[in-house]
Design a protein around this motif. Sequence first.
Motif, mmCIF file in Angstrom:
data_model
loop_
_atom_site.group_PDB
_atom_site.id
_atom_site.type_symbol
_atom_site.label_atom_id
_atom_site.label_comp_id
_atom_site.label_asym_id
_atom_site.label_seq_id
_atom_site.Cartn_x
_atom_site.Cartn_y
_atom_site.Cartn_z
ATOM 1 N N TRP A 1 0.741 -1.581 -0.195
ATOM 2 C CA TRP A 1 0.012 0.344 -0.331
ATOM 3 C C TRP A 1 0.451 1.084 -0.465
ATOM 4 C CZ3 TRP A 1 -5.353 -1.046 0.686
ATOM 5 C CH2 TRP A 1 -5.583 -2.058 0.632
ATOM 6 N N VAL A 2 0.331 2.367 -1.002
ATOM 7 C CA VAL A 2 1.503 3.266 -0.785
ATOM 8 C C VAL A 2 -0.266 4.545 0.108
ATOM 9 C CG1 VAL A 2 2.569 5.050 -2.389
ATOM 10 C CG2 VAL A 2 2.749 2.591 -2.705
ATOM 11 N N GLN A 3 0.801 5.282 0.334
ATOM 12 C CA GLN A 3 -0.001 6.711 1.378
ATOM 13 C C GLN A 3 0.487 7.983 0.558
ATOM 14 O OE1 GLN A 3 -0.957 4.856 4.921
ATOM 15 N NE2 GLN A 3 -3.664 6.626 4.691
ATOM 16 N N HIS A 4 0.010 8.817 0.072
ATOM 17 C CA HIS A 4 0.527 10.364 0.242
ATOM 18 C C HIS A 4 -0.260 11.033 1.291
ATOM 19 C CE1 HIS A 4 2.063 13.505 -2.967
ATOM 20 N NE2 HIS A 4 0.959 13.795 -2.276
ATOM 21 N N SER A 5 1.019 12.409 1.422
ATOM 22 C CA SER A 5 0.292 13.035 1.829
ATOM 23 C C SER A 5 1.477 14.729 1.648
ATOM 24 C CB SER A 5 1.030 12.431 3.801
ATOM 25 O OG SER A 5 2.692 12.827 3.491
ATOM 26 N N ASP A 6 1.002 16.141 1.513
ATOM 27 C CA ASP A 6 1.757 16.539 1.621
ATOM 28 C C ASP A 6 0.814 18.291 1.931
ATOM 29 O OD1 ASP A 6 -0.920 17.542 -0.408
ATOM 30 O OD2 ASP A 6 -0.488 16.689 -1.637
ATOM 31 N N ASP A 7 0.610 19.186 2.072
ATOM 32 C CA ASP A 7 -0.024 20.136 2.364
ATOM 33 C C ASP A 7 -1.710 20.293 1.765
ATOM 34 O OD1 ASP A 7 2.678 20.717 3.348
ATOM 35 O OD2 ASP A 7 2.439 22.746 1.662
ATOM 36 N N GLY A 8 -1.622 19.581 1.287
ATOM 37 C CA GLY A 8 -3.549 19.501 1.070
ATOM 38 C C GLY A 8 -3.519 18.459 1.303
ATOM 39 N N LEU A 9 -2.693 17.803 1.810
ATOM 40 C CA LEU A 9 -3.196 16.135 2.048
ATOM 41 C C LEU A 9 -2.489 15.731 3.687
ATOM 42 C CD1 LEU A 9 -4.989 13.838 1.035
ATOM 43 C CD2 LEU A 9 -3.362 13.242 0.015
ATOM 44 N N PRO A 10 -3.053 16.125 4.420
ATOM 45 C CA PRO A 10 -2.217 15.834 5.722
ATOM 46 C C PRO A 10 -2.331 14.574 6.251
ATOM 47 C CG PRO A 10 -3.741 17.827 5.814
ATOM 48 C CD PRO A 10 -4.051 18.008 4.972
ATOM 49 N N GLN A 11 -0.981 14.676 7.068
ATOM 50 C CA GLN A 11 -1.327 13.125 7.739
ATOM 51 C C GLN A 11 -1.562 13.255 8.778
ATOM 52 O OE1 GLN A 11 3.010 11.371 7.856
ATOM 53 N NE2 GLN A 11 2.489 9.465 8.754
ATOM 54 N N GLY A 12 -2.538 11.757 8.780
ATOM 55 C CA GLY A 12 -3.206 11.513 9.732
ATOM 56 C C GLY A 12 -5.166 12.386 9.661
ATOM 57 N N SER A 13 -5.230 12.869 8.312
ATOM 58 C CA SER A 13 -6.424 14.054 8.551
ATOM 59 C C SER A 13 -7.713 12.627 7.877
ATOM 60 C CB SER A 13 -6.568 15.171 7.654
ATOM 61 O OG SER A 13 -6.226 14.533 6.322
ATOM 62 N N GLU A 14 -8.606 13.017 7.908
ATOM 63 C CA GLU A 14 -9.667 12.399 6.843
ATOM 64 C C GLU A 14 -8.943 11.763 6.177
ATOM 65 O OE1 GLU A 14 -13.204 9.241 6.567
ATOM 66 O OE2 GLU A 14 -12.185 9.769 8.526
ATOM 67 N N HIS B 1 4.809 5.234 2.634
ATOM 68 C CA HIS B 1 4.496 6.989 3.082
ATOM 69 C C HIS B 1 5.478 7.244 1.873
ATOM 70 C CE1 HIS B 1 1.652 5.995 6.447
ATOM 71 N NE2 HIS B 1 2.223 5.447 6.780
ATOM 72 N N LYS B 2 4.433 8.214 1.387
ATOM 73 C CA LYS B 2 5.155 8.958 0.443
ATOM 74 C C LYS B 2 5.047 10.917 0.725
ATOM 75 C CE LYS B 2 2.571 7.950 -3.830
ATOM 76 N NZ LYS B 2 2.044 9.975 -4.426
ATOM 77 N N ARG B 3 5.647 12.035 0.375
ATOM 78 C CA ARG B 3 5.622 12.897 -0.442
ATOM 79 C C ARG B 3 5.518 13.285 -1.808
ATOM 80 N NH1 ARG B 3 4.084 15.680 3.395
ATOM 81 N NH2 ARG B 3 4.693 18.105 2.956
ATOM 82 N N TYR B 4 6.008 12.390 -2.584
ATOM 83 C CA TYR B 4 6.234 12.517 -4.090
ATOM 84 C C TYR B 4 5.675 11.544 -4.857
ATOM 85 C CZ TYR B 4 9.984 15.281 -2.060
ATOM 86 O OH TYR B 4 10.513 16.140 -1.116
ATOM 87 N N GLY B 5 5.233 11.993 -6.216
ATOM 88 C CA GLY B 5 4.666 11.601 -7.237
ATOM 89 C C GLY B 5 5.128 9.724 -7.229
ATOM 90 N N ASP B 6 6.402 9.911 -7.802
ATOM 91 C CA ASP B 6 7.417 9.017 -7.539
ATOM 92 C C ASP B 6 6.897 8.109 -6.339
ATOM 93 O OD1 ASP B 6 8.274 6.204 -8.473
ATOM 94 O OD2 ASP B 6 10.115 7.937 -9.352
ATOM 95 N N SER B 7 6.234 6.545 -6.270
ATOM 96 C CA SER B 7 6.373 5.940 -5.228
ATOM 97 C C SER B 7 7.533 5.704 -4.601
ATOM 98 C CB SER B 7 5.301 5.031 -5.311
ATOM 99 O OG SER B 7 3.716 4.872 -5.641
ATOM 100 N N PHE B 8 8.861 5.215 -5.182
ATOM 101 C CA PHE B 8 9.769 5.613 -4.963
ATOM 102 C C PHE B 8 10.636 6.961 -4.299
ATOM 103 C CE2 PHE B 8 8.681 1.999 -7.921
ATOM 104 C CZ PHE B 8 9.679 1.202 -7.524
ATOM 105 N N GLU B 9 10.257 7.852 -4.385
ATOM 106 C CA GLU B 9 11.080 8.740 -4.708
ATOM 107 C C GLU B 9 11.181 8.762 -3.141
ATOM 108 O OE1 GLU B 9 13.992 11.437 -5.650
ATOM 109 O OE2 GLU B 9 12.784 10.571 -6.927
#
Length: 186
Positions: free
Chosen positions: A51-64, A82-90
């Motif tokens: 499973w890959v899960q994105h977070s960023d300023d518009g998608l804060p970790q822990g938010s609904e 957990h990732k912060r960039y488009g490429d799940s490896f980055e």
Amino acid sequence: MTTLPERPNTALLVIDVQNGVVTGAHNRDGVIANINTLLGKARAEGVPVVWVQHSDDGLPQGSEAWQYVPELVREDGEALVHKRYGDSFEDTDLETVLAERGVGRLIVTGAQTDACIRSTLHGAFVRGYDTTLVGDAHTTEDLTAYGAPPPEQVVAHTNLYWGFQKAPGRRGGTVETAEVSFGPTD
């Protein structure tokens, strides 16, 4: 055919099917149903699910909005990256997770087609993975207001061009959910 030595296994990647990512996405319910079908098949065959899960300023970790959709449930023992960039490896531990499981072939599902899906497909491919996109198990939102084609065209175009990807020692490809095989490829 992967270029990664001693990596004969296949893994199912479930990328960013999060509340804030797929709300209003093209064919949301159908895509989630197809991912659930693939989850059941992978689990029954003992195939690793990542499973890959994105977070960023518009998608804060822990938010609904950051949470995975309730229709998809990660089981104990299934890796979460957990990732912060488009490429799940980055800047993630995805490569380590896959290496530990002997994975050289990826089956890719999730969201968004024109962002994290495409970035991860290309990122995996250049790193030596055989990378198969499940054509009816990825989606994107409508970004026509910003000049993008309608989401169904974005999905169709991505399915088309990824179906022809190949390079020395590795290949891409696009299949539908019903055609997915987690077994070895020739």
